[in-house]
Design a protein around this motif. Structure first.
Motif: not given
Length: 247
Positions: A164-169
């Motif tokens: 999810v952190s990758a998607l947010i970034a």
């Protein structure tokens, strides 16, 4: 009739929490009825039922569905404005939970505070959208996952956090002039057994993973336009039941 609506006013919340008035709301959620009809169901005099109905009507919890003649009397048929109600923390504004007061991703009480904010924020968004006669785009994902061990659960949370952190970034754009902030929150908690109010405490029980989109809420990790924290969510391969709703 709405499926669910939010109560934001303290006085309306107090009215709805009266046991007899809650019983009348439940009866009127099934279908329209007059004070005379309700009196026979709940065991109160018609005049007393009328008193309760007027209190509910003043706060928008019931409304007139129609009228009918019965002899020389015109009966008012009332109905509930929703099948179910959720009381917003705004009804207790002075003591409502504030997730910003402390942050502990492993605390069930912090999860509760975040969930309360979800109810408050989504309720306010629905109220505003209804007044403006506009549609409100939301997204929610709900499912269950059974972990074989605590280690598997920890690995799940770690993998989900990174994903999810990758998607947010990837999608966050703080320089978008016409962009709109969305809150992303994911919750992970033991499943409550059907028919009980106590969480499972014995053995390797299922754990629920819930993810909410715009104005969401959850415990584990929350993020808003950054990748400092992640949000556990149900993996795409899991047979969860995603729901994309518009009010």
């Amino acid at each position: 009739m709405l499926d669910v609506t939010v109560i934001e006013d303290a006085a309306a919340a107090a009215v709805s929490l009266d046991p007899m008035r809650a019983r009348l709301l439940a009866e009127l959620a099934v279908g329209p009825a007059s004070a005379t009809m309700l009196a026979g169901r709940v065991g109160l005099p018609r005049q007393k039922v009328n008193y309760h109905l007027k209190a509910l009507e003043r706060h928008g919890l019931v409304e007139l569905a129609g009228e009918r003649r019965k002899g020389n009397v015109t009966e008012r048929l009332m109905r509930a404005t929703a099948a179910s109600y959720v009381i917003s923390p705004l009804a207790l504004a002075a003591v409502q939970p504030d997730p910003a007061r402390f942050r502990d991703q492993l605390s069930a009480r912090w999860l509760l505070a975040v969930a309360a904010r979800l109810v408050r924020d989504v309720g306010a968004l629905i109220t505003g959208a209804t007044k403006a006669r506009k549609r409100l785009a939301t997204y929610a994902l709900d499912g269950e996952v059974r972990f074989a061990s605590a280690a598997d659960r920890a690995a799940f949370v770690d993998e989900l956090t990174r994903g999810v952190s990758a998607l947010i970034a990837k999608y966050h754009d703080e320089h978008a002039d016409n962009g709109r902030d969305h809150r992303i929150v994911v919750a992970l908690h033991p499943t409550v057994k059907p028919g009980t109010l106590k969480p499972d405490t014995v053995g390797p029980e299922p754990v629920t993973a819930e993810a909410a989109g715009p104005a969401g809420a959850g415990p584990a990790v929350e993020s808003r336009g950054n990748t400092s924290g992640a949000l556990p969510a149900v993996p795409a391969s899991h047979p969860a039941s995603p729901t994309h709703a518009q009010e």
